[in-house]
Design a protein around this motif. Structure first.
Motif, PDB file in Angstrom:
ATOM      1  N   ASN A   1       0.745  -1.256  -0.050  1.00  0.00           N
ATOM      2  CA  ASN A   1      -0.057   0.102  -0.035  1.00  0.00           C
ATOM      3  C   ASN A   1       0.968   1.220   0.118  1.00  0.00           C
ATOM      4  OD1 ASN A   1      -1.661   2.231   0.717  1.00  0.00           O
ATOM      5  ND2 ASN A   1      -2.898   1.012   2.036  1.00  0.00           N
ATOM      6  N   VAL A   2       1.327   1.649  -1.154  1.00  0.00           N
ATOM      7  CA  VAL A   2       2.353   2.638  -1.285  1.00  0.00           C
ATOM      8  C   VAL A   2       1.778   4.041  -0.630  1.00  0.00           C
ATOM      9  CG1 VAL A   2       3.619   4.103  -2.962  1.00  0.00           C
ATOM     10  CG2 VAL A   2       3.062   1.779  -3.609  1.00  0.00           C
ATOM     11  N   PRO A   3       0.881   4.523  -0.596  1.00  0.00           N
ATOM     12  CA  PRO A   3       0.512   5.672   0.242  1.00  0.00           C
ATOM     13  C   PRO A   3       0.879   5.449   1.683  1.00  0.00           C
ATOM     14  CG  PRO A   3      -1.326   5.595  -1.375  1.00  0.00           C
ATOM     15  CD  PRO A   3      -0.420   4.285  -1.373  1.00  0.00           C
TER      16      PRO A   3
ATOM     17  N   VAL B   1      12.476  -3.662  -1.331  1.00  0.00           N
ATOM     18  CA  VAL B   1      11.279  -4.524  -2.079  1.00  0.00           C
ATOM     19  C   VAL B   1      11.997  -5.568  -2.543  1.00  0.00           C
ATOM     20  CG1 VAL B   1       9.711  -4.585  -3.686  1.00  0.00           C
ATOM     21  CG2 VAL B   1       9.963  -2.390  -2.392  1.00  0.00           C
ATOM     22  N   ALA B   2      11.653  -6.770  -2.427  1.00  0.00           N
ATOM     23  CA  ALA B   2      12.408  -8.171  -2.931  1.00  0.00           C
ATOM     24  C   ALA B   2      11.151  -8.704  -3.902  1.00  0.00           C
ATOM     25  CB  ALA B   2      12.603  -9.117  -1.943  1.00  0.00           C
TER      26      ALA B   2
ATOM     27  N   ARG C   1       5.153  -2.442 -13.221  1.00  0.00           N
ATOM     28  CA  ARG C   1       4.055  -2.152 -12.425  1.00  0.00           C
ATOM     29  C   ARG C   1       4.763  -1.556 -10.973  1.00  0.00           C
ATOM     30  NH1 ARG C   1       1.784  -6.919 -12.993  1.00  0.00           N
ATOM     31  NH2 ARG C   1       1.897  -7.466 -11.111  1.00  0.00           N
ATOM     32  N   LEU C   2       5.855  -2.245 -10.498  1.00  0.00           N
ATOM     33  CA  LEU C   2       6.707  -1.770  -9.321  1.00  0.00           C
ATOM     34  C   LEU C   2       7.151  -0.239  -9.533  1.00  0.00           C
ATOM     35  CD1 LEU C   2       7.785  -2.176  -6.584  1.00  0.00           C
ATOM     36  CD2 LEU C   2       9.749  -3.221  -7.633  1.00  0.00           C
ATOM     37  N   ALA C   3       7.620  -0.201 -10.702  1.00  0.00           N
ATOM     38  CA  ALA C   3       8.312   1.028 -11.072  1.00  0.00           C
ATOM     39  C   ALA C   3       7.417   2.185 -11.178  1.00  0.00           C
ATOM     40  CB  ALA C   3       9.131   0.810 -12.231  1.00  0.00           C
TER      41      ALA C   3
ATOM     42  N   GLY D   1      -1.750   9.850  -1.214  1.00  0.00           N
ATOM     43  CA  GLY D   1      -2.670  10.031  -2.466  1.00  0.00           C
ATOM     44  C   GLY D   1      -2.459   8.753  -3.721  1.00  0.00           C
ATOM     45  N   LEU D   2      -1.504   8.085  -3.655  1.00  0.00           N
ATOM     46  CA  LEU D   2      -1.062   7.440  -4.689  1.00  0.00           C
ATOM     47  C   LEU D   2      -1.979   6.031  -4.589  1.00  0.00           C
ATOM     48  CD1 LEU D   2       2.701   7.390  -5.044  1.00  0.00           C
ATOM     49  CD2 LEU D   2       1.105   8.832  -6.241  1.00  0.00           C
ATOM     50  N   LYS D   3      -2.199   5.310  -5.624  1.00  0.00           N
ATOM     51  CA  LYS D   3      -3.043   3.881  -5.734  1.00  0.00           C
ATOM     52  C   LYS D   3      -2.289   2.963  -5.107  1.00  0.00           C
ATOM     53  CE  LYS D   3      -5.698   1.130  -8.617  1.00  0.00           C
ATOM     54  NZ  LYS D   3      -6.138   0.992 -10.034  1.00  0.00           N
ATOM     55  N   PRO D   4      -2.844   2.143  -4.228  1.00  0.00           N
ATOM     56  CA  PRO D   4      -1.975   1.094  -3.492  1.00  0.00           C
ATOM     57  C   PRO D   4      -1.653  -0.094  -4.650  1.00  0.00           C
ATOM     58  CG  PRO D   4      -3.894   1.489  -2.268  1.00  0.00           C
ATOM     59  CD  PRO D   4      -4.203   2.455  -3.377  1.00  0.00           C
ATOM     60  N   GLN D   5      -0.475  -0.360  -4.292  1.00  0.00           N
ATOM     61  CA  GLN D   5      -0.111  -1.430  -5.385  1.00  0.00           C
ATOM     62  C   GLN D   5       0.048  -2.735  -4.943  1.00  0.00           C
ATOM     63  OE1 GLN D   5       1.016  -1.056  -8.656  1.00  0.00           O
ATOM     64  NE2 GLN D   5       1.443  -3.401  -8.621  1.00  0.00           N
ATOM     65  N   GLU D   6      -0.435  -3.700  -5.592  1.00  0.00           N
ATOM     66  CA  GLU D   6      -0.586  -5.094  -5.062  1.00  0.00           C
ATOM     67  C   GLU D   6       0.456  -5.991  -5.582  1.00  0.00           C
ATOM     68  OE1 GLU D   6      -4.456  -6.687  -6.134  1.00  0.00           O
ATOM     69  OE2 GLU D   6      -5.605  -5.083  -5.337  1.00  0.00           O
ATOM     70  N   ARG D   7       0.548  -7.328  -5.661  1.00  0.00           N
ATOM     71  CA  ARG D   7       1.604  -7.918  -5.648  1.00  0.00           C
ATOM     72  C   ARG D   7       2.195  -7.723  -7.114  1.00  0.00           C
ATOM     73  NH1 ARG D   7       1.890 -12.214  -2.154  1.00  0.00           N
ATOM     74  NH2 ARG D   7       0.203 -12.512  -0.941  1.00  0.00           N
TER      75      ARG D   7
END
Length: 265
Positions: free
Chosen positions: A136-138, A152-153, A182-184, A259-265
């Motif tokens: 959850n990036v935010p 991050v691994a 997606r991670l970047a 305020g960024l969108k959470p990033q899942e797996r």
């Protein structure tokens, strides 16, 4: 224990606190998955990964939070390597929390959904670990101190390739080729400060393979009976590629700027 608003939370006899409500986006791993993970990691197959995580945090002082940290195996190795750190595992799995609570003397464990609000004050963490888990990036940005470290691994496409190829028909989960992109894209508020691929050949018995398959997401897709039959032809010990990219980032955003969108797996 009691929060300032008067809510009370009990410490389980195993030493963890749970803040989970009735609804969870990720319910957490069950007891069988956690037992398989503890057994597999305990045999040292991912020791180079633990060492790389410790190296990435060798110069950090303060609180390091392991998101979806499971049994606390990797974080315990990090704490062993750096006496200036204290650790916190956040995980939604009660069986994992029970094991993580005894993983290290400087490690606390809290039951929490890592895709929801993290139970930490703004800027409380010097570093955050995310190993094969959802992010959850935010919330990461909020709880990291200014200039804090995010490690991050993620698996490379070569990770467990011998198992994926051999047991493809059983439902083994493959690494999504778009994972790195997606991670970047999700970490625009972070500066990449280091990257290395940790890759080695692990010698695995049939029991090792069973534990590897059933400790992760493939456990939800692979039938145990079908795997047992397929493993009859596994020449043990066999070699399996372990390949993981470890990236380090520095936060460029203040804890309040979310305020960024959470990033899942």
């Amino acid at each position: 224990m009691e929060c300032p608003a008067g809510h009370r939370f009990d410490v389980a006899k195993q030493g963890y606190v749970t803040l989970l409500g009735g609804r969870r986006r990720f319910p957490g791993d069950d007891a069988a998955m956690v037992a398989a993970r503890e057994a597999f990691l305990g045999r040292g197959h991912y020791a180079p990964l633990s060492a790389a995580l410790a190296l990435a945090l060798r110069d950090v002082d303060g609180l390091v939070v392991d998101l979806a940290g499971g049994t606390g195996h990797h974080l315990a190795q990090v704490l062993d390597s750096n006496p200036a750190l204290v650790g916190l595992v956040l995980d939604a799995s009660t069986p994992a929390l029970k094991r993580a609570a005894r993983a290290h003397g400087r490690l606390a464990t809290v039951g929490a959904d890592v895709m929801a609000e993290h139970p930490l004050c703004d800027g409380a963490a010097a570093a955050i670990l995310s190993v094969f888990g959802p992010r959850n990036v935010p919330e990461i940005q909020r709880v990291l101190a200014p200039g804090g470290r995010l490690v991050v691994a993620t698996p490379t496409p070569r990770h467990l390739q011998e198992l994926v190829e051999r047991f493809a028909g059983l439902g083994m989960v493959r690494v999504d080729p778009g994972k790195d992109a997606r991670l970047a894209a999700s970490l625009g508020g972070f500066e990449l400060t280091g990257e290395r691929v940790v890759e080695h050949r692990a010698t695995m018995s049939r029991q090792d393979v069973r534990d590897e398959v059933f400790m992760g997401p493939s456990a939800h897709h692979v039938d145990p009976g079908a795997l047992a039959v397929a493993l009859e032809d596994w020449s043990e010990p066999g070699e399996v590629t372990v390949s993981v990219t470890v990236r380090s980032y520095r936060s460029l955003i203040s804890p309040a700027a979310v305020g960024l969108k959470p990033q899942e797996r």
